[in-house]
Design a protein around this motif. Structure first.
Motif, PDB file in Angstrom:
ATOM      1  N   GLY C 135       0.829  -1.200   0.000  1.00 41.12           N
ATOM      2  CA  GLY C 135       0.000   0.000   0.000  1.00 41.12           C
ATOM      3  C   GLY C 135       0.857   1.241   0.000  1.00 41.12           C
ATOM      4  N   PRO C 136       0.219   2.377  -0.020  1.00 36.92           N
ATOM      5  CA  PRO C 136       0.952   3.651  -0.054  1.00 36.92           C
ATOM      6  C   PRO C 136       1.917   3.786   1.129  1.00 36.92           C
ATOM      7  CG  PRO C 136      -1.382   3.996  -0.479  1.00 36.92           C
ATOM      8  CD  PRO C 136      -1.232   2.569  -0.091  1.00 36.92           C
ATOM      9  N   ASP C 137       1.588   3.160   2.259  1.00 36.18           N
ATOM     10  CA  ASP C 137       2.456   3.263   3.432  1.00 36.18           C
ATOM     11  C   ASP C 137       3.366   2.061   3.574  1.00 36.18           C
ATOM     12  OD1 ASP C 137       1.063   5.625   3.986  1.00 36.18           O
ATOM     13  OD2 ASP C 137      -0.491   4.507   5.066  1.00 36.18           O
ATOM     14  N   GLY C 138       3.577   1.334   2.478  1.00 32.04           N
ATOM     15  CA  GLY C 138       4.448   0.165   2.555  1.00 32.04           C
ATOM     16  C   GLY C 138       3.646  -1.099   2.778  1.00 32.04           C
ATOM     17  N   ALA C 139       4.368  -2.177   3.082  1.00 33.43           N
ATOM     18  CA  ALA C 139       3.715  -3.472   3.230  1.00 33.43           C
ATOM     19  C   ALA C 139       3.212  -3.667   4.651  1.00 33.43           C
ATOM     20  CB  ALA C 139       4.685  -4.577   2.856  1.00 33.43           C
ATOM     21  N   ARG C 140       2.105  -4.433   4.770  1.00 30.09           N
ATOM     22  CA  ARG C 140       1.626  -4.825   6.094  1.00 30.09           C
ATOM     23  C   ARG C 140       1.042  -6.226   6.009  1.00 30.09           C
ATOM     24  NH1 ARG C 140      -4.239  -3.909   7.183  1.00 30.09           N
ATOM     25  NH2 ARG C 140      -5.211  -3.066   5.302  1.00 30.09           N
ATOM     26  N   ASN C 141       0.967  -6.881   7.151  1.00 30.59           N
ATOM     27  CA  ASN C 141       0.347  -8.200   7.213  1.00 30.59           C
ATOM     28  C   ASN C 141      -1.025  -8.087   7.847  1.00 30.59           C
ATOM     29  OD1 ASN C 141       2.489  -9.624   6.081  1.00 30.59           O
ATOM     30  ND2 ASN C 141       3.530  -9.779   8.071  1.00 30.59           N
ATOM     31  N   CYS C 142      -1.937  -8.919   7.402  1.00 34.35           N
ATOM     32  CA  CYS C 142      -3.285  -8.890   7.973  1.00 34.35           C
ATOM     33  C   CYS C 142      -3.860 -10.296   7.907  1.00 34.35           C
ATOM     34  CB  CYS C 142      -4.156  -7.918   7.165  1.00 34.35           C
ATOM     35  SG  CYS C 142      -5.887  -7.888   7.698  1.00 34.35           S
ATOM     36  N   PRO C 143      -4.415 -10.792   9.021  1.00 38.71           N
ATOM     37  CA  PRO C 143      -5.050 -12.127   8.948  1.00 38.71           C
ATOM     38  C   PRO C 143      -6.148 -12.120   7.887  1.00 38.71           C
ATOM     39  CG  PRO C 143      -4.914 -11.362  11.223  1.00 38.71           C
ATOM     40  CD  PRO C 143      -4.517 -10.208  10.360  1.00 38.71           C
ATOM     41  N   VAL C 144      -6.208 -13.208   7.136  1.00 37.22           N
ATOM     42  CA  VAL C 144      -7.237 -13.328   6.083  1.00 37.22           C
ATOM     43  C   VAL C 144      -8.626 -13.098   6.660  1.00 37.22           C
ATOM     44  CG1 VAL C 144      -8.396 -15.040   4.620  1.00 37.22           C
ATOM     45  CG2 VAL C 144      -5.911 -14.764   4.511  1.00 37.22           C
ATOM     46  N   GLN C 145      -8.801 -13.598   7.870  1.00 33.32           N
ATOM     47  CA  GLN C 145     -10.088 -13.496   8.550  1.00 33.32           C
ATOM     48  C   GLN C 145     -10.591 -12.049   8.650  1.00 33.32           C
ATOM     49  OE1 GLN C 145      -9.728 -15.119  12.454  1.00 33.32           O
ATOM     50  NE2 GLN C 145     -11.824 -14.539  12.998  1.00 33.32           N
ATOM     51  N   ASP C 146      -9.656 -11.094   8.752  1.00 37.05           N
ATOM     52  CA  ASP C 146     -10.060  -9.700   8.951  1.00 37.05           C
ATOM     53  C   ASP C 146     -10.274  -8.940   7.645  1.00 37.05           C
ATOM     54  OD1 ASP C 146      -9.892 -10.169  11.625  1.00 37.05           O
ATOM     55  OD2 ASP C 146      -7.825  -9.422  11.804  1.00 37.05           O
ATOM     56  N   ILE C 147     -10.066  -9.593   6.528  1.00 35.13           N
ATOM     57  CA  ILE C 147     -10.156  -8.861   5.260  1.00 35.13           C
ATOM     58  C   ILE C 147     -11.585  -8.674   4.759  1.00 35.13           C
ATOM     59  CG2 ILE C 147      -9.507  -8.949   2.805  1.00 35.13           C
ATOM     60  CD1 ILE C 147      -6.703  -9.548   3.742  1.00 35.13           C
ATOM     61  N   PRO C 148     -12.440  -9.698   4.732  1.00 31.63           N
ATOM     62  CA  PRO C 148     -13.824  -9.427   4.296  1.00 31.63           C
ATOM     63  C   PRO C 148     -14.573  -8.615   5.352  1.00 31.63           C
ATOM     64  CG  PRO C 148     -13.301 -11.797   4.248  1.00 31.63           C
ATOM     65  CD  PRO C 148     -12.235 -11.126   5.043  1.00 31.63           C
ATOM     66  N   VAL C 149     -15.251  -7.577   4.901  1.00 31.00           N
ATOM     67  CA  VAL C 149     -15.983  -6.706   5.819  1.00 31.00           C
ATOM     68  C   VAL C 149     -17.483  -6.946   5.682  1.00 31.00           C
ATOM     69  CG1 VAL C 149     -16.526  -4.303   6.347  1.00 31.00           C
ATOM     70  CG2 VAL C 149     -14.173  -4.953   5.795  1.00 31.00           C
ATOM     71  N   SER C 150     -17.919  -7.031   4.436  1.00 28.06           N
ATOM     72  CA  SER C 150     -19.328  -7.298   4.121  1.00 28.06           C
ATOM     73  C   SER C 150     -19.336  -7.779   2.675  1.00 28.06           C
ATOM     74  CB  SER C 150     -20.166  -6.036   4.301  1.00 28.06           C
ATOM     75  OG  SER C 150     -19.700  -5.040   3.418  1.00 28.06           O
TER      76      SER C 150
END
Lengths: 158, 747, 287
Positions: C135-150
């Motif tokens: 992303g614009p602020d560099g790389a980050r990690n995120c659990p797959v579980q937290d990616i879908p919002v709706s």
């Protein structure tokens, strides 16, 4: 919308074309390159009538942009026969009545060829699952499965 | 000359399995289908469709679209006239809504532009002012008084009182004393059934290329089951003489009845006339589902009485078919075919056609029969269960046969029902053991078959080979079968014959490729055309030999003296006769024109084994066998292909296929993802057993085979599922949620 | 519409972040091109990420595997290492669409499409997979579980896109499985689905379980209440039944053309039970 200039290989031949950025590979093949063997049955990847290979992988040409063909190798039904010599799948589809209206046939042949390259000795079930994305409304699939098996045996013994 | 007028019993070419003449084109991608044609200066046509189920079109403003650069023509219903013939006006109004949009997806305007992108942009610039009306999509709701009226003043006077105006026609068939019949029964079962609308599901969307010139001539290339019918309809809509509109049928990517009418051709012609350029219209899959003909959906009641030993004493059916927004006769075929398999003393069927806000129904393989026979065969099966009778024995006991007065009136000639039932009974499938959660079902099927207007031209080329010109698009391998019959009659190899399908200016009128008529009817005309050509050839040879024409016979592709008394001459081959034809009177040809009768009805029996997952309601077809009378199988592979393809369409109908409408009257599943036709991995092998009980109406005994196979699967599957889960099903499709619910209700 | 094929993640991010109109990432295209065809979206910019470094690679990492965002189903299915370590994830991904779709579709795309019925997502959630996001602020990690919002929406910000998905290492005697229900055998969208990931001890007792369900709620649901039912057991009938009921209880589905609330609620428990038994067997337990 500016057109893109694309260099690619189709059935082994160097090919260049221009296309709009949102134009699918299927539209390019059919409308710009005169290769109307791939058919648009749905345009959404649900019928397989536009099956081609893209760098050796079986894909639906309707779900690939023409722009993505840049530098790639495309294989279509028009490339199956060698000169006047039909591919064993082609000759066996005719001999064993594996086609009726024939509109799904180009896609099924391209798909079946990709299967036999990966698995020269598939079971009926493997053929049926591999071809599940190729809809046929005429044959009930029975003679298609049998023709693929006969072609596979012929190719193994070749 | 002397021709054998007896039925031909020994065949050399008929019954073999030669390669189809269109095979190589189809496996190499060379075959030209509807969307594959181009023309110089061609424009792209696109159609704007109603987003509403039912709405008055107050006005259409096309000015912005017309002003868009690249747009060459815009048409609406204002660009079409008012044909006198009501059925043609219905076709026109279905192609372009006049005053009112009658269903979700009904065409309201169309554009022709120099690119697909511009055409799509132009559609967005067309402003349609709709007044939304209440809608109705369910057949039973549409029949009730007070239901939204789809089209006023379309009902025939014979419709009984008490229905809404949507009930447009009523038909009745039968004979005998029902009351007395039911009184004799030991068991009477009366059940109600529903079936969903299903689509023919051909893989090739409708496509056409129209080219009109300012002098009033037109050329039309399209995928159709009948170029002559397209010409009739389009010429009338366009106000043209038939001679000025040439229609060429492309290779057809499946039809199954759905390409027996027109949806886009008049629109393309109108756009071409207005723009002065060729116009191609290719439907999207979404348009195919929304705006082309599915079959009817139905609501039905069937009542049958049976004695303890399995004799049917009386039978009655009430059929309510919704055929979309226009009147339809399909219910008549349902009412006629419902009890066709049975020899009944007392039978009555009544059918009603009902208008709804759905697309205009189009023929689908044995139109009207599968649902009616599904209901009948379900009740027969339930009676067999209740009375502990073998379902095949009961069918044999009640089977219609030669001399039976059919439930719809005519008396049957030689028919193959008993033979197919006996073949099913003798087949190992019928007695094979079943596994856990499995059930076996069977059903009879029937179709009338059709002959009709047919015209064949057979030319003996100067090298003795043969060119046949016929007028029916080849949807199942008919070019091969026609060539086989010509080769058989002429006594020459199959490879010496080539059959092509003519455009409308190259041959006389031919009825549509429907009613399983082509192998029967075109075959009959081909055989007669060959006989006419033989007569000419024998006459030429008689002159050369200086003997009587009657003294020359035709055998094995040669003219021969009929016997020692005729004189001693070396046989003259077709090649020799053709080579000197210029010196004996000119080119040699045979023609035959007929409105063919005697198509010979067709019966089939299907056996189905299914396994139902008791925890999910998923049904798997584990074994399937089709038995059918083909009269004479001209090309057995292609007969089997019809049997297998029809069976699988019926399996889809029984298990998963359905038009799903929302409460808003909009079609929910206009695509192959959610309109679920069977895929290869859903199916087992489809075994076939061809019976050959010759049709007395055809020189070789041929019967049509194309339609009957879609009829039995509905009840065969429903009976199999009902037996597997121990609970009777009354609704199609038998989708998993319905089955799971039914199974839990049992507990 | 513009088509861009950047060669660095930075370039891709810049394109996505600065596009004033609608921008879409193109990898396999099996969702985005369908949406364009259907007229659901009319993007102004398509950013094809397949030219990015390592985007098509499967790389071993800390005993697990990092799957590039442009790795197709066909490629993943041919990878013996991933298939051995996370058979449930691979089988879930391979259920998507046809052989043809498998030639193009990607797990990252399946995730970003945001469908509640996405096949690979429950399997990734059960596997505790981690997405790496550029992303614009560099790389980050995120659990797959937290990616879908709706439905149709994700937690990715403008300019962000997934570059890879990390499937972690597993102990011995661990396995996963995925099952979905569709009316046809293939070519369907899941009506309900269940992914189960298990770890067993030496005597076959379940020590850890993650159970994720699809198509029965607006987003994938991780059902701890169901996991609890089988942890400490050898998946006997009683605990499986309890687990199945906990899954059904966790449902919040809708009625639609593909299934009813009643049907989805019932079969998701069946699927979870069956998937658990498959995973258990794969992990070396004997059910």
């Amino acid at each position: 919308m500016k057109n893109l200039h694309i260099s690619t290989t189709v059935n082994g031949d160097q090919t260049e074309f221009v296309c709009a950025p949102d134009e699918t590979l299927l539209d390019v093949l059919r409308n710009r390159l005169g290769l109307t063997g791939a058919k648009e049955g749905c345009g959404t990847g649900d019928c397989g009538a536009c099956s081609v290979t893209l760098n050796g992988r079986l894909v639906c040409a309707c779900l690939v942009l023409g722009a993505e063909a840049d530098g790639a190798e495309i294989g279509t039904v028009e490339g199956l026969a060698t000169g006047d010599h039909l591919h064993p799948l082609q000759s066996n589809f005719i001999e064993h009545a594996a086609l009726q209206c024939g509109v799904c046939t180009p896609g099924i042949l391209v798909a079946a060829k990709a299967l036999l390259e990966k698995n020269p000795n598939p079971t009926d079930t493997e053929i049926r699952y591999w071809l599940a994305g190729n809809l046929c409304r005429c044959t009930g699939y029975d003679k298609i499965i049998k023709a693929v098996q006969i072609a596979a045996a012929e190719m193994r013994n070749a | 000359m002397a021709l054998d007028s007896e039925k031909k019993q020994v065949f050399k070419v008929v019954g073999t399995r030669p390669a189809r003449p269109d095979g190589i084109d189809k496996v190499t991608g060379r075959a030209m289908y509807g969307a594959d044609a181009t023309a110089p200066g061609m424009l792209v046509g696109r159609i704007l469709r109603s987003p509403h189920a039912h709405a008055i079109i107050r006005s259409i403003d096309t000015s912005a679209a017309e002003a868009l650069k690249g747009v060459k023509a815009v048409v609406t219903s204002a660009d079409f006239g008012a044909p006198e013939d009501e059925s043609i006006r219905d076709v026109q109004d279905n192609c372009m809504a006049r005053g009112k949009a009658l269903y979700h997806g009904h065409a309201v305007a169309a554009v022709a532009a120099n690119s697909a992108v511009v055409a799509s942009q132009a559609l967005k610039l067309i402003k349609v002012d709709y007044q939304i009306l209440p809608h109705v999509t369910d057949v039973d709701e549409a029949m009730r008084p007070g239901a939204p009226v789809v089209q006023a003043d379309r009902a025939f006077e014979n419709v009984a009182a008490g229905f809404s105006e949507n009930v447009t026609s009523q038909c009745e068939f039968g004979h005998g004393d029902l009351e007395a019949g039911f009184a004799k029964a030991d068991k009477v079962i009366e059940r109600s059934f529903t079936t969903a609308a299903t689509h023919q599901g051909y893989i090739e969307p409708h496509a056409c290329l129209a080219s009109m010139t300012p002098d009033g001539k037109g050329d039309l290339w399209c995928c159709t089951q009948g170029q002559f019918h397209v010409r009739t309809v389009c010429a009338e809509i366009m106000g043209m003489d038939a001679s000025q509109l040439r229609v060429t049928a492309s290779e057809i990517g499946g039809g199954f009845g759905g390409k027996t009418t027109v949806f886009i051709e008049p629109v393309a012609l109108a756009l071409s006339r207005k723009s002065g350029r060729p116009v191609k219209i290719v439907m999207t899959r979404d348009e195919v589902f929304k705006a082309t003909g599915p079959t009817v959906s139905s609501s039905m009641d069937v009542k049958i009485g049976m004695t303890k030993d399995g004799r049917i004493t009386a039978a009655q059916a009430r059929l309510r078919y919704q055929a979309g927004a226009f009147p339809s006769e399909t219910v008549t075929y349902g009412a006629q075919s419902a009890f066709a398999a049975y020899d009944l003393k007392a039978v009555e069927t009544i059918g009603w056609n009902v208008l709804t806000n759905r697309p205009k129904e189009a023929a689908y393989r044995a139109p009207g029969a599968p649902m009616a026979i599904y209901a009948v065969e379900s009740v027969v099966d339930e009676l067999c269960q209740e009375l502990s009778l073998d379902p095949l024995d009961v069918r044999l006991k009640n089977a219609a046969d030669k001399g039976t007065k059919s439930s719809y009136g005519p008396t049957f000639e030689a028919i193959g029902l008993r033979a197919t039932l006996e073949a099913a009974k003798a087949h190992p499938h019928y007695t094979a053991p079943l596994g856990v959660n499995q059930g076996r079902g069977l059903s009879c099927g029937f179709w009338f078959n059709f002959g009709g207007n047919t015209c064949v031209s057979l030319n003996i080329n100067t090298d003795g080979t043969v060119g046949i010109t016929e007028g029916n698009p080849d949807i199942g391998g008919s070019r091969a079968s026609i060539s086989q019959m010509a080769a058989e009659e002429l006594g020459i190899p199959y490879e010496k014959v080539r059959t092509i399908i003519a455009d409308t200016n190259s041959l006389g009128y031919n009825d549509v490729t429907d009613g399983s008529r082509v192998t029967f009817s075109v075959g009959l005309a081909t055989i007669e055309a060959a006989r006419n050509a033989i007569k000419v050839m024998c006459g030429r040879v008689a002159k050369i030999w200086g003997i009587d024409e009657d003294a020359v016979i035709w055998e094995d592709g040669c003219a021969k003296p009929s016997g020692p008394n005729a004189g001693s001459f070396d046989p003259m081959s077709i090649e020799e006769i053709a080579a000197i034809s210029a010196n004996t009177g000119g080119p040699i040809a045979g023609h035959f024109e007929v409105n063919a009768d005697g198509a010979g009805v067709s019966f089939g029996v299907h056996l189905a084994d299914v396994e139902v997952d008791p925890e999910t309601g998923a049904t798997k077809v584990v074994r399937y066998t089709v038995f059918q009378d083909a009269g004479k199988a001209v090309h057995p592979d292609y007969v089997e292909g019809q049997m297998q393809g029809g069976a699988v369409q019926g399996i889809g109908w029984a298990l998963n296929e359905e038009y799903i409408y929302g409460k808003n009257g909009l079609l929910q599943n206009p695509g192959f993802l959610d309109y679920r036709i069977p895929v290869a991995s859903d199916l087992p092998d489809i075994e076939t057993v061809i019976l050959e009980i010759p049709n007395p109406g055809h020189p070789y005994g041929v019967r049509g085979v194309g339609e009957t196979p879609i009829v039995p699967p509905l009840a065969a599957l429903s009976n199999a599922v009902s037996r597997a889960i121990g609970r009777r099903m009354f609704e199609l499709p038998m989708s998993p949620p319905k089955l799971l619910k039914a199974m839990s209700q049992k507990r | 519409m513009r088509y861009e094929k950047p060669s660095t993640a930075q370039e891709a991010t810049n394109l996505l972040a600065t596009e004033p109109g609608i921008a879409r990432v193109l990898s396999g295209g099996t969702d985005v091109l369908v949406q364009i065809k259907a007229g659901m979206i009319e993007p102004d910019l398509i950013v094809d990420i397949k030219n990015l470094d390592r985007i098509r690679d499967i790389t071993p990492e800390q005993g697990g595997f990092r799957i590039g965002a442009a790795v197709s189903g066909a490629t993943l299915g041919e990878h013996a290492g991933v298939t051995a370590l996370w058979p449930g994830v691979v089988e879930a991904f391979e259920l998507i669409g046809s052989t043809q779709v498998q030639g193009r579709a990607t797990m990252a795309g399946n995730l970003c499409n945001g469908s509640p019925a996405a096949d690979s997502v429950p399997a990734m959630v059960a596997a505790n997979a981690i997405a790496r996001i550029a992303g614009p602020d560099g790389a980050r990690n995120c659990p797959v579980q937290d990616i879908p919002v709706s439905p149709g929406r994700t937690a990715l910000a403008k300019g962000e896109f997934i570059t890879s998905i990390f499937l972690p290492a597993r102990p011995e005697r661990a396995a996963d499985a995925y099952l979905r229900f569709t009316p046809r055998t293939e070519m369907d969208i899941a009506v309900a689905s269940a992914a189960v990931s298990l770890e067993l001890d030496a005597d076959g007792t379940c020590t850890s379980a993650r159970i994720a369900l699809g198509a029965i709620a607006p987003t994938v649901v991780l059902v701890d209440a169901a996991s609890i039912c089988i942890i400490g057991t050898k998946l006997d009938a009683t605990s499986l039944e309890a687990m199945s009921e906990a899954c059904s209880a966790a449902c919040n589905p809708i009625d639609d053309k593909r299934g009813t609330v009643e049907f989805r609620t019932r079969i998701v428990g069946v699927l979870a039970k069956r998937a658990a038994l498959i995973a258990y067997k794969r992990a070396g337990g004997r059910a």
